[in-house]
Scaffold this motif. Structure first.
Motif, PDB file in Angstrom:
ATOM      1  N   GLY A  27       0.805  -1.220   0.000  1.00 53.37           N
ATOM      2  CA  GLY A  27       0.000   0.000   0.000  1.00 53.37           C
ATOM      3  C   GLY A  27       0.834   1.264   0.000  1.00 53.37           C
ATOM      4  O   GLY A  27       0.458   2.266  -0.616  1.00 53.37           O
ATOM      5  N   ASP A  28       1.983   1.213   0.677  1.00 45.12           N
ATOM      6  CA  ASP A  28       2.835   2.399   0.721  1.00 45.12           C
ATOM      7  C   ASP A  28       3.543   2.605  -0.623  1.00 45.12           C
ATOM      8  O   ASP A  28       3.689   3.733  -1.086  1.00 45.12           O
ATOM      9  N   GLY A  31       0.677   3.706  -2.953  1.00 50.03           N
ATOM     10  CA  GLY A  31       0.125   4.994  -2.487  1.00 50.03           C
ATOM     11  C   GLY A  31       1.112   6.140  -2.680  1.00 50.03           C
ATOM     12  O   GLY A  31       0.755   7.185  -3.221  1.00 50.03           O
ATOM     13  N   ILE A  62      -7.170   2.318  -5.934  1.00 48.07           N
ATOM     14  CA  ILE A  62      -6.503   3.598  -5.650  1.00 48.07           C
ATOM     15  C   ILE A  62      -6.484   4.495  -6.892  1.00 48.07           C
ATOM     16  O   ILE A  62      -6.173   4.018  -7.980  1.00 48.07           O
ATOM     17  N   ALA A 139       4.735   7.432   2.033  1.00 46.84           N
ATOM     18  CA  ALA A 139       3.608   8.325   1.724  1.00 46.84           C
ATOM     19  C   ALA A 139       3.624   9.567   2.621  1.00 46.84           C
ATOM     20  O   ALA A 139       3.381  10.683   2.154  1.00 46.84           O
ATOM     21  N   CYS A 162      -4.307   8.635  -1.896  1.00 53.88           N
ATOM     22  CA  CYS A 162      -3.084   7.851  -2.111  1.00 53.88           C
ATOM     23  C   CYS A 162      -2.174   7.905  -0.886  1.00 53.88           C
ATOM     24  O   CYS A 162      -1.671   6.882  -0.419  1.00 53.88           O
ATOM     25  N   THR A 165      -3.653   6.046   2.097  1.00 49.55           N
ATOM     26  CA  THR A 165      -3.510   4.595   1.929  1.00 49.55           C
ATOM     27  C   THR A 165      -2.121   4.124   2.360  1.00 49.55           C
ATOM     28  O   THR A 165      -1.981   3.121   3.059  1.00 49.55           O
ATOM     29  N   GLY A 166      -1.091   4.850   1.945  1.00 44.18           N
ATOM     30  CA  GLY A 166       0.284   4.475   2.308  1.00 44.18           C
ATOM     31  C   GLY A 166       0.495   4.522   3.813  1.00 44.18           C
ATOM     32  O   GLY A 166       1.091   3.613   4.403  1.00 44.18           O
TER      33      GLY A 166
END
Ligand SMILES: [Mn+2]
Length: 341
Positions: A27-28, A31, A62, A139, A162, A165-166
């Motif tokens: 995710g990072d 993101g 995303i 992020a 974004c 999310t990270g």
């Protein structure tokens, strides 16, 4: 020249930029890359985000994901873009080996290279390094960098989603010790753009299928061992186990954290067979340093409380090694704790 000023000038004069992140993007990775991508597009740069391989399905909502190029699927096109780019941004990794074969193309490219990352011991190749190992996530650093560039007002809902999310994925939804007061302030700013924090949480953390939950249950009952006098938990998963539960990409994510839910457990290790090698993840609490553990014994590294490794040995041998090394490794902390009494 001031580094931020130099970056500003490079962004102003760049026509194209490529943004890359690490193998098995999380995710990072996704993101932070897409946040930077949106930011650069809004600054007039033609941007392509390229990932070494595909990301798990729970990240595909995303904003901007649909335009991500996957190197494994479009090698030639990706290499051309990397070669011709004016700027290359390396997100959430600090050594070119983390992007596999794509690393050669990035190394060869004459682009001005930027690295934004929060892992320890960054490599020396970037022209501009924006790095803080105490940051919760890459992020979060993208957020700080956009502020330093004086462009806070450019953070719209897409960029905010974004970045959020990270931060959310790298902090385990604000649970991990990297969750500083600053992280909450950044998150609050992001929420004020109008994004829905619960919806993002729901898309990421409540998106598993039945098999994944059953697989977790199987691991806890059949594969987890508590060692080192109750101070460590280890889980080892074979290729057959993964086949049995029809695991998809990302389905084992988070499992490594679960032994730490047991009272007294301060270190956990998760080993799984993948691509004919054994991939390892380590997590720990407080000052217990799994980066050092992974570096010294398991061909890896990472952060103090979260690290990874890799062994080219059968799973059984790796599990034996974990059972031998971890109790010994934890002794140093027991001794130190005793000294402090
Ligand atoms: Mn990260």
């Amino acid at each position: 020249m001031n580094q931020i000023k130099a970056l500003r000038e490079h962004i102003n004069k760049a026509r194209t930029a490529v943004i890359v992140s690490h193998y098995n993007p999380d995710g990072d990775a996704i993101g932070s890359s897409l946040a930077m991508g949106h930011y650069l597009s809004r600054s007039g740069v033609e941007v392509q985000v390229i990932m070494p391989n595909d990301c798990p399905d729970f990240l595909k909502w995303i904003p901007g994901h649909e335009a991500v190029m996957v190197y494994e699927q479009s090698r030639e096109a990706a290499e051309k873009l990397i070669e011709k780019a004016d700027l290359i941004f390396c997100m959430d990794f600090n050594h070119l080996t983390r992007i596999k074969e794509m690393g050669h193309a990035v190394a060869r490219s004459k682009a001005w290279k930027v690295m934004i990352d929060h892992h320890v011991n960054p490599d020396a190749f970037p022209d501009f390094l924006y790095h803080n190992p105490r940051a919760s996530s890459t992020a979060e650093l993208v957020y700080e960098l956009i502020l330093e560039l004086g462009d806070k007002e450019r953070i719209d809902r897409e960029i905010a989603a974004c970045i959020y999310t990270g931060i959310l994925t790298d902090t385990g939804a604000f649970q991990f010790s990297s969750t500083t007061p600053r992280v909450h302030r950044v998150a609050a700013d992001l929420l004020e753009t109008g994004i829905n924090g619960y919806e993002i949480y729901d898309k990421i953390f409540n998106s598993y299928d039945e098999n994944r939950l059953k697989f977790f249950g199987f691991c806890w009952t059949r594969r987890m061992e508590i060692i080192a006098g109750g101070r460590a938990g280890i889980i080892g998963v074979s290729a057959a186990d993964q086949f049995r539960f029809k695991l998809k990409k990302g389905d084992t994510e988070g499992l490594v954290n679960t032994p730490l839910q047991i009272k007294g457990v301060v270190l956990s290790a998760f080993a799984k067979v993948q691509d004919k090698v054994v991939k390892l993840s380590f997590r720990s609490k407080g000052h217990i340093d799994v980066n050092q553990l992974a570096r010294s014994y398991f061909n890896g590294g990472g952060h103090v409380n979260a690290a990874g490794g890799m062994m080219e040995e059968p799973l059984e041998d790796v599990m034996k090694k974990l059972k031998k090394i971890i109790p010994e490794y934890l002794k140093q902390y027991q001794n130190k704790e005793n000294e402090n009494v």
